[in-house]
Scaffold this active site. Structure first.
Site, PDB file in Angstrom:
ATOM      1  N   GLY A  94       0.835  -1.204   0.000  1.00 49.83           N
ATOM      2  CA  GLY A  94       0.000   0.000   0.000  1.00 49.83           C
ATOM      3  C   GLY A  94       0.863   1.245   0.000  1.00 49.83           C
ATOM      4  N   ARG A  97       3.930   6.059   1.790  1.00 50.14           N
ATOM      5  CA  ARG A  97       4.422   7.441   1.884  1.00 50.14           C
ATOM      6  C   ARG A  97       3.941   8.255   0.693  1.00 50.14           C
ATOM      7  NH1 ARG A  97      10.638   7.800   0.116  1.00 50.14           N
ATOM      8  NH2 ARG A  97      10.730   6.092  -1.341  1.00 50.14           N
ATOM      9  N   ASP A 129       8.322   6.232   8.049  1.00 50.72           N
ATOM     10  CA  ASP A 129       7.932   7.575   8.480  1.00 50.72           C
ATOM     11  C   ASP A 129       7.053   8.292   7.457  1.00 50.72           C
ATOM     12  OD1 ASP A 129       9.746   8.046   6.490  1.00 50.72           O
ATOM     13  OD2 ASP A 129      11.125   9.247   7.696  1.00 50.72           O
ATOM     14  N   ARG A 180       3.815  13.479  -8.486  1.00 52.28           N
ATOM     15  CA  ARG A 180       3.972  12.529  -9.584  1.00 52.28           C
ATOM     16  C   ARG A 180       2.682  12.455 -10.374  1.00 52.28           C
ATOM     17  NH1 ARG A 180       6.332   6.680  -8.130  1.00 52.28           N
ATOM     18  NH2 ARG A 180       4.311   6.050  -7.380  1.00 52.28           N
ATOM     19  N   ARG A 187      -1.541  -1.188 -10.152  1.00 62.17           N
ATOM     20  CA  ARG A 187      -0.345  -2.028 -10.205  1.00 62.17           C
ATOM     21  C   ARG A 187      -0.732  -3.485 -10.326  1.00 62.17           C
ATOM     22  NH1 ARG A 187       3.343   1.218  -6.714  1.00 62.17           N
ATOM     23  NH2 ARG A 187       2.243   3.164  -6.360  1.00 62.17           N
ATOM     24  N   ASP A 256       4.552  -4.842  -7.199  1.00 62.84           N
ATOM     25  CA  ASP A 256       3.853  -3.608  -6.816  1.00 62.84           C
ATOM     26  C   ASP A 256       4.388  -2.411  -7.596  1.00 62.84           C
ATOM     27  OD1 ASP A 256       6.116  -4.366  -5.039  1.00 62.84           O
ATOM     28  OD2 ASP A 256       5.909  -2.313  -4.349  1.00 62.84           O
ATOM     29  N   ASN A 257       5.498  -2.590  -8.288  1.00 62.92           N
ATOM     30  CA  ASN A 257       6.058  -1.479  -9.062  1.00 62.92           C
ATOM     31  C   ASN A 257       5.814  -1.634 -10.556  1.00 62.92           C
ATOM     32  OD1 ASN A 257       6.976  -0.349  -6.700  1.00 62.92           O
ATOM     33  ND2 ASN A 257       9.001  -1.280  -6.847  1.00 62.92           N
ATOM     34  N   ASP A 266       7.812   4.222  -9.984  1.00 61.64           N
ATOM     35  CA  ASP A 266       8.605   3.956  -8.786  1.00 61.64           C
ATOM     36  C   ASP A 266      10.101   3.936  -9.063  1.00 61.64           C
ATOM     37  OD1 ASP A 266       6.469   4.091  -7.197  1.00 61.64           O
ATOM     38  OD2 ASP A 266       6.582   2.067  -6.386  1.00 61.64           O
TER      39      ASP A 266
HETATM   40  P1  AMP Z   1       9.047   1.091  -3.019  1.00 64.47           P
HETATM   41  O1  AMP Z   1      10.320   0.347  -2.810  1.00 64.47           O
HETATM   42  O2  AMP Z   1       9.216   2.575  -3.128  1.00 64.47           O
HETATM   43  O3  AMP Z   1       8.219   0.536  -4.115  1.00 64.47           O
HETATM   44  O4  AMP Z   1       8.220   0.902  -1.672  1.00 64.47           O
HETATM   45  C1  AMP Z   1       7.783  -0.330  -1.192  1.00 64.47           C
HETATM   46  C2  AMP Z   1       6.794  -0.126  -0.097  1.00 64.47           C
HETATM   47  O5  AMP Z   1       7.401   0.526   1.019  1.00 64.47           O
HETATM   48  C3  AMP Z   1       5.590   0.699  -0.456  1.00 64.47           C
HETATM   49  O6  AMP Z   1       4.490   0.185   0.250  1.00 64.47           O
HETATM   50  C4  AMP Z   1       5.978   2.069   0.049  1.00 64.47           C
HETATM   51  O7  AMP Z   1       4.856   2.885   0.269  1.00 64.47           O
HETATM   52  C5  AMP Z   1       6.683   1.715   1.348  1.00 64.47           C
HETATM   53  N1  AMP Z   1       7.626   2.748   1.794  1.00 64.47           N
HETATM   54  C6  AMP Z   1       8.804   3.108   1.227  1.00 64.47           C
HETATM   55  N2  AMP Z   1       9.392   4.094   1.921  1.00 64.47           N
HETATM   56  C7  AMP Z   1       8.589   4.378   2.969  1.00 64.47           C
HETATM   57  C8  AMP Z   1       8.631   5.311   4.070  1.00 64.47           C
HETATM   58  N3  AMP Z   1       9.646   6.154   4.228  1.00 64.47           N
HETATM   59  N4  AMP Z   1       7.607   5.301   4.942  1.00 64.47           N
HETATM   60  C9  AMP Z   1       6.572   4.462   4.800  1.00 64.47           C
HETATM   61  N5  AMP Z   1       6.473   3.563   3.815  1.00 64.47           N
HETATM   62  C10 AMP Z   1       7.459   3.525   2.896  1.00 64.47           C
HETATM   63 MG    MG Z   2       6.634   0.904  -4.977  1.00 62.08          MG
END
Ligand code: AMP
Ligand code: MG
Length: 492
Positions: A94, A97, A129, A180, A187, A256-257, A266
């Site tokens: 989900g 951030r 965070d 964005r 996804r 998810d990406n 992403d």
């Molecule tokens: P990503 O690697 O950017 O595709 O992120 C994978 C998952 O981690 C997704 O659910 C993002 O929303 C979550 N995520 C990445 N960075 C953060 C963050 N700083 N705080 C909360 N969730 C994060």
């Molecule tokens: Mg992602």
């Protein structure tokens, strides 16, 4: 709901169709306000194409909106629910951030998600965070705009605003929010979420929604859900072929990406190849090279299989029949990728159409590049302008042999040398956003608040097939040290 933005007539024209899906698919979430937000980069052209008033928004009030401090009229901020296979392991994810402000209807009728990334915690943040550091958001801005310029389907970047809220990583870093823009954020993982935790009706609602939004023409066909799968397979085959052709490494091809639209999204640990090295990995967390350059097509196929599984209950009531149909569709992915890749490669070599022997011509060139640690982009640029003296293998016997074979193939086609040159110019970029260049632009911006380098770089990568004199400055290759030490990071 927070105060809505006090900018009148900024051109916002929201119609939030995703928020009309069953509530299981999202959680209403306001972005967290920033302290003294400031816009550091703003994409005027993109704003205008969305029907927004660029002048009005490129201001302190725009900073309010693009930092999540003020909500534009008509927005209904939500965090989207999705799951995904991360490095092969299935998990709930989900928007942890990010929040989707809503869908902007552009003057040409197209619908675009407007999403804030780094705007605070959501119901899906788990331990995170919800924030983003400035450097990585600038990086996404540069690379996504470069991808758009290169002609690779991608999400775009509208703005980066600094929030004055420090982000705790290894040290305190300046925080930022990226705005964005994407044709949607549906996804593979959104479907995995529905298939795993939703009812049949919820899964069907999602599939119908995706069809309506991205592939409306399949509605009238006999099996729309199978056609949805086939369309996504085709788009993804085109996409990954373009990644390979431009030397782009996504770095974190978790399900998810991967989008239903076939756009790249992403931008985390992504990077472009300098020297041609098929096994290249840049990401600090990709220990086994799962998402290496040469693995990307195979991984796309694997991801598509996970997507296909989610559609099985919709494709046919009889599970066996559904699985057979899905497998048959998936079986065509390899061919489609190969065809797209071959068409792109022959164009890069100035060849119209495909003849026997072209495969070997391409393979031999790639082998020469690999053996001689040649720069991928610059080699094709040198061939385009017939400056072989600029290549890593100039003067080498096996290269001379290859070069003569290529020239005689070119001479044998009916099209003129001029037509061939134009085809090559339009297929071989003058430049890519090289890692060392991107890093120095970000460094100047983050440490000295000097955005001039970044602006220059963005300008140069916007139209990479222009081959202008200004672009030459950005074609230099990294030093061996720079190349060796360059790593990319996730979760930034
Ligand atoms: P990503 O690697 O950017 O595709 O992120 C994978 C998952 O981690 C997704 O659910 C993002 O929303 C979550 N995520 C990445 N960075 C953060 C963050 N700083 N705080 C909360 N969730 C994060
Ligand atoms: Mg992602």
């Amino acid at each position: 709901m927070k105060n809505t933005s006090n900018i009148p007539a900024a051109g916002w024209n929201f119609d939030n169709s995703y928020a009309r899906l069953p509530e299981k698919f999202y959680t209403k979430t306001d972005p967290e306000p920033a302290r003294t937000p400031e816009l550091v980069i703003f994409n005027k052209e993109l704003a205008e194409s969305l029907g927004l008033d660029a002048e009005l928004l490129n201001s302190d009030s725009g900073a309010g909106i693009f930092s999540g401090t003020e909500i534009p009229e008509g927005a209904e901020p939500i965090a989207q629910a999705y799951a995904g296979h991360q490095f092969g392991n299935f998990t709930m994810l989900g928007d942890g951030r990010a929040v989707l402000l809503g869908e902007q209807l552009a003057p040409d009728g197209q619908r675009f998600d407007i999403q804030l990334k780094g705007s605070g915690k959501t119901a899906y943040s788990r331990g995170g965070d919800g924030r983003a550091a400035l450097g990585p958001m600038l990086r996404e801005y540069i690379i996504s705009e470069a991808m758009h310029g290169l002609g690779v389907p991608t999400s775009r970047s509208l703005a980066v605003a600094v929030t004055e809220i420090p982000v705790v990583r290894e040290s305190f870093l300046p925080g930022a929010v990226l705005t964005r823009v994407a044709s949607s954020h549906l996804r593979f993982g959104t479907f995995q979420y529905a298939a795993q935790w939703g009812t049949f009706e919820e899964l069907k609602a999602l599939a119908d929604y995706a069809i309506e939004r991205h592939y409306p023409s399949v509605k009238s066909l006999e099996n729309p859900y199978l056609e949805l799968l086939k369309n996504v397979i085709s788009r993804q085959a085109q996409l990954v072929a373009k990644w390979q052709l431009t030397g782009f490494i996504h770095g974190v091809m978790n399900t998810d990406n991967m989008t239903i639209s076939g756009e790249t999204i992403d931008y985390g640990p992504c990077a472009f190849l300098d020297t041609y090295e098929p096994g290249r990995v840049f990401s600090s967390i990709d220990h086994y090279g799962r998402y290496s350059y040469s693995n990307q097509p195979k991984i796309t196929g694997w991801n598509l299989a996970r997507f296909a599984e989610t559609l099985v209950p919709l494709i046919d009531k009889d599970q066996e029949v559904a699985v057979d149909l899905a497998q048959e569709a998936l079986g065509d992915f390899g061919n489609q990728f190969q065809q797209n890749w071959m068409a792109g490669m022959t164009a890069k070599l100035g060849l119209f159409g495909n003849e026997e022997g072209d495969d070997a011509l391409i393979d031999d060139l790639l082998k020469l590049m690999h053996d001689n640690k040649a720069d991928y982009t610059n080699t094709f640029r040198a061939l385009t302008f017939d400056k072989v003296e600029d290549t890593a293998f100039s003067g080498k016997e096996d290269f001379e042999e290859w070069y003569n074979a290529w020239k005689s193939r070119l001479d044998g086609q009916p099209e003129s040398a001029e037509a061939s040159h134009i085809l090559m110019r339009n297929s071989n970029p003058a430049l890519i956003p090289r890692n060392h260049r991107v890093e120095s632009a970000i460094e100047a911006a983050v440490s000295q608040q000097d955005y001039s380098l970044m602006e220059k770089l963005v300008e140069a990568v916007k139209n990479p097939y222009a081959h202008t004199v200004e672009q030459l400055e950005f074609t230099d290759t990294p030093t061996e040290d720079e190349a060796r030490s360059f790593k990319t990071y996730c979760g930034t």
